[in-house]
Design a protein around this motif. Structure first.
Motif, mmCIF file in Angstrom:
data_model
loop_
_atom_site.group_PDB
_atom_site.id
_atom_site.type_symbol
_atom_site.label_atom_id
_atom_site.label_comp_id
_atom_site.label_asym_id
_atom_site.label_seq_id
_atom_site.Cartn_x
_atom_site.Cartn_y
_atom_site.Cartn_z
ATOM 1 N N LEU A 67 17.886 1.349 -11.165
ATOM 2 C CA LEU A 67 17.474 1.617 -9.789
ATOM 3 C C LEU A 67 17.979 2.973 -9.311
ATOM 4 C CD1 LEU A 67 17.923 -1.728 -7.803
ATOM 5 C CD2 LEU A 67 15.795 -0.500 -8.225
ATOM 6 N N ALA A 68 19.242 3.242 -9.592
ATOM 7 C CA ALA A 68 19.826 4.511 -9.153
ATOM 8 C C ALA A 68 19.154 5.700 -9.841
ATOM 9 C CB ALA A 68 21.323 4.507 -9.429
ATOM 10 N N ASP A 69 18.814 5.551 -11.115
ATOM 11 C CA ASP A 69 18.146 6.639 -11.834
ATOM 12 C C ASP A 69 16.725 6.847 -11.331
ATOM 13 O OD1 ASP A 69 20.413 7.001 -13.333
ATOM 14 O OD2 ASP A 69 19.683 5.914 -15.089
ATOM 15 N N GLU A 70 16.060 5.743 -10.969
ATOM 16 C CA GLU A 70 14.671 5.832 -10.516
ATOM 17 C C GLU A 70 14.564 6.337 -9.082
ATOM 18 O OE1 GLU A 70 10.707 2.931 -10.180
ATOM 19 O OE2 GLU A 70 12.612 2.156 -10.965
ATOM 20 N N PRO A 106 17.073 8.379 -7.072
ATOM 21 C CA PRO A 106 18.347 9.086 -6.854
ATOM 22 C C PRO A 106 18.583 9.508 -5.412
ATOM 23 C CG PRO A 106 16.753 10.494 -7.980
ATOM 24 C CD PRO A 106 16.167 9.116 -7.961
ATOM 25 N N ALA A 107 17.515 9.654 -4.624
ATOM 26 C CA ALA A 107 17.698 10.058 -3.231
ATOM 27 C C ALA A 107 18.099 8.886 -2.343
ATOM 28 C CB ALA A 107 16.409 10.688 -2.698
ATOM 29 N N LEU A 108 17.904 7.670 -2.837
ATOM 30 C CA LEU A 108 18.172 6.493 -2.015
ATOM 31 C C LEU A 108 19.324 5.635 -2.521
ATOM 32 C CD1 LEU A 108 14.512 5.268 -1.334
ATOM 33 C CD2 LEU A 108 16.073 6.344 0.302
ATOM 34 N N ALA A 109 19.558 5.641 -3.837
ATOM 35 C CA ALA A 109 20.538 4.714 -4.419
ATOM 36 C C ALA A 109 21.493 5.452 -5.339
ATOM 37 C CB ALA A 109 19.814 3.605 -5.186
ATOM 38 N N ARG A 110 22.711 4.946 -5.400
ATOM 39 C CA ARG A 110 23.702 5.516 -6.309
ATOM 40 C C ARG A 110 24.622 4.391 -6.786
ATOM 41 N NH1 ARG A 110 24.653 6.407 -1.189
ATOM 42 N NH2 ARG A 110 26.721 6.231 -0.258
ATOM 43 N N LEU A 111 25.099 4.540 -7.989
ATOM 44 C CA LEU A 111 25.978 3.539 -8.601
ATOM 45 C C LEU A 111 27.288 4.207 -8.982
ATOM 46 C CD1 LEU A 111 26.100 0.560 -9.727
ATOM 47 C CD2 LEU A 111 25.414 1.540 -11.933
ATOM 48 N N ARG A 112 28.397 3.569 -8.628
ATOM 49 C CA ARG A 112 29.704 4.109 -9.007
ATOM 50 C C ARG A 112 30.668 2.980 -9.299
ATOM 51 N NH1 ARG A 112 33.475 4.779 -4.185
ATOM 52 N NH2 ARG A 112 32.301 4.103 -2.343
ATOM 53 N N GLN A 113 31.682 3.286 -10.096
ATOM 54 C CA GLN A 113 32.732 2.315 -10.409
ATOM 55 C C GLN A 113 33.834 2.450 -9.381
ATOM 56 O OE1 GLN A 113 34.173 2.459 -14.449
ATOM 57 N NE2 GLN A 113 35.904 1.106 -14.021
ATOM 58 N N HIS A 117 14.767 -4.465 -2.172
ATOM 59 C CA HIS A 117 14.040 -4.539 -0.898
ATOM 60 C C HIS A 117 14.367 -3.342 -0.020
ATOM 61 C CE1 HIS A 117 12.476 -6.068 2.892
ATOM 62 N NE2 HIS A 117 13.669 -5.865 3.420
ATOM 63 N N LEU A 118 15.634 -2.959 0.060
ATOM 64 C CA LEU A 118 16.046 -1.864 0.932
ATOM 65 C C LEU A 118 15.604 -0.508 0.393
ATOM 66 C CD1 LEU A 118 19.563 -3.263 1.805
ATOM 67 C CD2 LEU A 118 17.646 -3.006 3.389
ATOM 68 N N ILE A 119 15.348 -0.413 -0.900
ATOM 69 C CA ILE A 119 14.767 0.807 -1.451
ATOM 70 C C ILE A 119 13.293 0.904 -1.064
ATOM 71 C CG2 ILE A 119 14.035 1.890 -3.629
ATOM 72 C CD1 ILE A 119 16.757 1.036 -4.790
#
Length: 416
Positions: free
Chosen positions: A22-25, A27-34, A80-82
């Motif tokens: 999702l984050a890769d698809e 990038p302007a809306l979602a991000r993933l971090r540890q 949904h929020l994306i």
């Protein structure tokens, strides 16, 4: 919003892969971090959707290893929020708060209560990320708890939502502060999806209820805590959001539904019923305890974790039965209340037996067949007594997602 589709419960690894995609698809809306690591070194992943917002919402999934629906709900909400970007709020999803526990409990798609309990695991209270602060001093908190509290301090969420599930029963919501108007969309969703509302949840016994299935926890500094909690709920991570004027909602949804927890009729003799339930639970626990000695403690980490959980559960039972039979037992109660207490007691002894069985089988112990008979019989009795009907995973996710979005909408409408 429609989220219903066929699905299984995803593993933490599958959740992380889906979140990365999702984050890769987007990038302007979602991000993933540890945001941390578990005791075993497993990553704790946070998926965030939205930015530059007035409010932050934190959704916590997987706090209890045996309640796997939360990860699926978190992922569905993020998708949904994306599609419908949130206005004025950044949403953050902790995909699994306890990946170590999730590795020991696996139910991708259970077909019966027995199937669910074959690989059951629920860690003792001090090892649960949300509960640990209520049972341990600050210098002994597990890394999962520390990561979660740091995240709350970083995000300062107006709303924290903890996604939980129950094996059999109904749906209910616990709040650290009332969210006016939440009962209406909650009840509407439950009715549409044929999910019973647990109107007298044992987890929230004695708490104010502004609407059916909605329970408000005691305020910090009061003494009105629930009778079945050995821990102080107000020291849990649920209340950590209060440091930043936030509110926490715990959204429960059942895997198997039962209309017995949604019966408002007065029970004819609650105290007598509770004495019977206490006697049965005491006898069932004694059977498990008698067979506990057949398990070798050993050094295997999985067996050790399972046995710690068995011992924790068995130690909890005398306190609970004392509450059921003590002077505080209610003289008046609904059939739903007695049904909820009945289910609560059954699952305690059943869980202890199921976890013990896993150890005995792995060790090839001669007591395994006897415990297997207990687990099998108790699962059948539990399902029969409560006329259990399976709630599809997608339906669980749909209801939980609706309630989360409604909680945020009502919180904003209340001006918080």
């Amino acid at each position: 919003m429609t989220l219903i589709r066929d699905m299984c419960y995803p593993t933490p690894h599958e959740l992380a892969l889906a979140a990365r995609a999702l984050a890769d698809e987007h990038p302007a809306l979602a991000r993933l971090r540890q945001i941390g690591a578990s005791r075993a070194g497993e990553p704790l992943w946070l998926l965030s959707v939205g930015a530059d917002a007035t409010h932050a919402v934190l959704v916590v999934a997987g706090a209890h290893a045996n309640e796997p629906v939360g990860g699926a709900t978190a992922l569905a909400l993020a998708r949904h929020l994306i599609r419908v970007p949130p206005a004025g709020a950044a949403w953050h999803f902790l995909l699994c708060a306890d990946p170590d526990g999730a590795a020991l409990h696996r139910t991708p798609r259970p077909y019966s209560l027995l199937d669910y309990h074959r690989n059951f695991f629920r860690p003792p209270g001090p090892e649960q990320p949300e509960w640990a602060p209520s049972l341990l001093p600050p210098d002994r908190l597990p890394p999962e708890t520390l990561a979660l509290t740091r995240l709350i301090d970083e995000l300062r969420p107006a709303l924290q939502v903890s996604l939980h599930g129950t094996d059999l029963g109904g749906s209910w919501v616990q709040l650290t502060r009332d969210i006016p108007g939440l009962a209406e969309p909650f009840g509407k969703s439950a009715a549409e999806l044929r999910i019973p509302v647990e109107t007298s949840a044992s987890d929230a016994s004695g708490w104010p209820s502004p609407g059916a299935g909605i329970f408000v926890m005691p305020e910090p500094g009061t003494t009105d805590d629930g009778p079945f909690h050995p821990e102080d709920t107000r020291l849990s991570t649920w209340y950590h959001a209060h440091r930043h004027a936030g509110t926490t909602a715990i959204v429960e949804v059942p895997m198997w539904a039962s209309d017995l927890v949604d019966d408002p009729a007065p029970h004819p003799d609650p105290r007598a019923a509770l004495r019977i339930l206490a006697g049965r639970l005491t006898a069932d626990a004694a059977q498990v305890a008698a067979l506990r000695g057949g398990a070798a403690d050993g050094t295997d980490p999985a067996a050790a974790a399972l046995l710690r959980a068995v011992d924790w559960t068995l130690a909890l039972i005398p306190r609970i039965t004392a509450e059921w039979t003590g002077p505080g037992a209610p003289a008046e109660a609904t059939a739903a209340y007695i049904g909820s207490i009945d289910a609560f007691g059954r699952r305690l002894s059943l869980r202890a037996a199921a976890m013990l069985l896993r150890v005995l089988r792995a060790q090839g112990q001669p007591a395994a067949p006897a415990v297997d008979r207990l687990v099998t019989g108790w699962c059948e009795e539990f399902a029969d007594r409560f006329q259990a009907r399976w709630v599809p995973v997608a339906t669980q996710v749909e209801h939980q997602s609706r309630v989360v979005l409604a909680a945020y909408d009502r919180l904003v409408a209340a001006g918080r």
